[in-house]
Design an enzyme around this catalytic site. Structure first.
Site, short mmCIF file in Angstrom:
data_model
loop_
_atom_site.label_atom_id
_atom_site.label_comp_id
_atom_site.label_asym_id
_atom_site.label_seq_id
_atom_site.Cartn_x
_atom_site.Cartn_y
_atom_site.Cartn_z
N SER A 74 53.50 32.32 37.75
CA SER A 74 52.94 32.50 39.20
C SER A 74 53.54 31.24 39.71
O SER A 74 54.75 31.03 39.86
CB SER A 74 51.43 32.81 39.20
OG SER A 74 50.96 32.72 40.46
N ASP A 241 51.30 39.73 38.67
CA ASP A 241 51.19 38.42 38.35
C ASP A 241 51.13 38.18 36.59
O ASP A 241 50.33 39.02 36.04
CB ASP A 241 49.52 38.00 38.93
CG ASP A 241 49.79 36.52 38.67
OD1 ASP A 241 50.16 35.78 37.80
OD2 ASP A 241 49.47 35.85 39.61
#
Length: 430
Positions: A74, A241
Site C-alpha cells: 500500500s 490492497d
C-alpha cells in the site's frame, strides 16, 4: 497511465527478460551486508514512514549498510518504489527528496472529491438491493488521480535504471488477488532469482516490470478504493490492497536473499502486557469494531512474523542446526533485524494527530473549504476510533508535515542508544 505508455513499458520489460535467462526457483546467494527494507501499509500514514527513513537511511549508509532490497504494501509500496528510484543518490539527498515528495501530496492527488461520488455509489447499492443486475464494483472513492500522480511524482526511469545497474537488487510490492484471495508479490529483480511460491502462507511471486498500476493495486483499500486490474503477458486479474493478507511483507524480503532487514511500520512492534480491567459501559460502535478488525489485519501478522524472526534467530545463534522452513525446506539462518516504529504503549499518536487536525485546522470557516473531510468524519462519527480511521485518508499538509516529524522523532529515539558509542545498530532489534 495511457495504454500506449503501458504497452511501451511492457515491451521494455520483455526485451529485458530476453536478455537474461529464466531464474525462477533459485536465487543468488546473499552478499555480505545485504539489507532489505520492509514498509508496511499505512495510507496517509506513509508520510510517517518517510520520516523514519529520512533518519535511518543516512545512518545505515554511514555504517556501510545501504539498503538494496525494498518491499512494501500500500503506502509502503509507494515508499519502496520511491526510495528505490532515489538509490543512486547520496543517502541524505535521497532522504530529502523523498520528504519533498510527501510534502507535496494533496488529497486531490489521491482521490477525486467525494461529494459527487457517494450519491452514485449509494444509488448502485440501492438498485442492487432491489435485485436489479447492477454490479457493486468499484469503491466509494474515485482514485484515478492517484495513478496520474504516481506516474508523475515517482521517477520510474531511475527506478528501472537502478535495478539494471545493481544499485538496487530488487523491488517488490504486495497485492491481494481478488479471484483467489492469495497474496501476490510483484517483483522486479534483474539480478535476483524469483523465489518459489509459498503454499503454506498462500504467497505467490511474479516477475514484473513495475508500473503505477502495481502500486495502485497494492493500495486499493477494500470498499473505499476500487480494485485494480493488472493485465500483462504474465497475469490478467483484479487486485486489492496487499494489507488484507500481508501488510508487513517480512518473509518475502528474506526470500529475496537479504541478510539484514529493516521493518518500518506505523504501529508498535511489540505489545505491552496490560491487566484485565472493567470494560463495562456502552457497547462498542460499528466503527470501533471495524477499527479493531483493521488493526488485527494490519498489525497482528506483523507482530507474529517479528516474534518468529526473533525466536529463529535465538535458536540459530544457540547452535540449533535442524531448524528448517516448512515452506521451502531450507535451513534457517540468522537475519539481523531492526524495527522502526512507535514505542509500545496505548497512545496512537498518529490517530491523535488526525483528531487534532480535524478539530482545529479543518474547523470553522476553513472547514467549509473541505466538505469531503467533514463528510467522511461525519460518516465515521464521534467515536473513539475516528482519528485512527481518518489518519489513513488525511492527505492534508498539516497531517503530512507532522506525521513526518513524528517519524523522524521515533527514528532518533530508536538510534539514541548508539549516541554514546559506536554500537551495533542491529542489536537494537532484540
Amino acid at each position: 497511465m495511457t495504454e500506449t505508455a503501458q504497452r511501451a513499458r511492457q515491451q521494455e520489460h520483455r526485451e529485458e527478460q530476453r536478455e537474461r535467462p529464466q531464474q525462477r526457483g533459485r536465487r543468488e546467494e546473499p552478499s555480505d551486508g545485504s539489507v532489505g527494507v520492509v514498509l508496511a501499509g499505512a495510507g496517509a500514514r506513509g508520510a510517517y514512514e518517510a520520516g523514519v527513513m529520512s533518519v535511518l537511511l543516512p545512518e545505515l549508509d554511514n555504517r556501510g549498510y545501504r539498503p538494496s532490497v525494498f518491499v512494501g504494501t500500500s503506502a509502503g509500496a509507494i515508499n519502496a518504489a520511491l526510495f528505490a528510484s532515489l538509490a543512486h543518490l547520496d543517502a541524505a539527498e535521497a532522504a530529502e527528496r523523498a520528504l519533498s515528495m510527501w510534502r507535496s501530496v494533496r488529497r486531490g492527488m489521491v482521490f477525486r472529491p467525494i461529494l459527487p461520488t457517494l450519491p452514485f455509489a449509494a444509488m448502485r447499492y440501492l438498485l442492487r438491493l432491489g435485485n436489479l443486475p447492477i454490479p457493486m464494483t468499484g469503491g466509494l472513492l474515485d482514485t484515478r488521480p492517484l495513478g496520474t500522480a504516481l506516474a508523475r511524482m515517482l521517477n520510474w526511469r531511475d527506478l528501472h535504471k537502478n535495478l539494471r545497474t545493481g544499485a538496487v537488487k530488487a523491488v517488490a510490492v504486495t497485492a491481494t488477488a481478488s479471484h483467489t484471495g492469495r497474496t501476490q508479490i510483484f517483483i522486479e529483480s534483474p539480478n535476483v532469482r524469483t523465489p518459489e511460491n509459498d503454499l503454506i502462507r498462500a504467497v505467490d511471486y511474479l516477475d514484473a516490470h513495475l508500473m503505477p498500476d502495481h502500486i495502485m493495486a497494492s493500495a486499493a483499500i477494500p470498499v473505499l478504493f476500487p480494485p485494480v486490474r493488472i493485465k500483462t503477458e504474465e497475469t490478467d486479474g483484479w487486485y486489492i490492497d496487499g494489507g488484507v493478507r500481508l501488510n508487513a511483507p517480512i518473509e518475502p524480503a528474506i526470500d529475496l536473499g537479504v541478510e539484514r532487514v529493516v521493518v518500518i511500520a506505523t504501529d508498535p512492534g511489540k505489545r505491552l502486557d496490560k491487566p484485565i480491567g472493567d470494560h463495562a459501559g456502552m457497547p462498542p460502535t460499528v466503527q470501533d469494531t471495524f477499527a479493531q478488525l483493521l488493526n488485527g489485519a494490519l498489525v497482528d501478522y506483523m507482530l507474529e512474523d517479528l516474534n518468529t524472526l526473533r525466536d529463529i534467530n535465538q535458536l540459530v545463534r544457540a547452535g540449533a542446526t535442524n531448524v528448517m522452513s516448512r515452506a521451502t525446506g531450507r535451513k534457517y539462518r540468522v537475519i539481523d533485524c531492526l524495527f522502526a516504529g512507535p514505542a509500545p504503549g496505548d497512545v496512537d499518536e498518529l490517530g491523535q494527530l488526525a483528531n487534532t487536525v480535524l478539530s482545529t485546522a479543518m474547523a470553522g470557516v476553513r472547514g467549509l473549504q473541505h466538505p469531503e473531510l467533514r463528510l467522511l468524519s461525519a460518516l465515521i462519527g464521534p467515536t473513539t476510533s475516528r482519528g485512527e480511521l481518518m489518519s489513513y485518508l488525511l492527505f492534508e499538509p498539516e497531517f503530512i508535515d507532522q506525521a513526518i516529524e513524528l517519524g523522524r522523532r521515533d527514528a532518533l529515539r530508536i538510534l539514541e542508544p548508539l549516541k554514546e558509542k559506536d554500537g551495533d545498530i542491529w542489536a537494537l532489534c532484540d
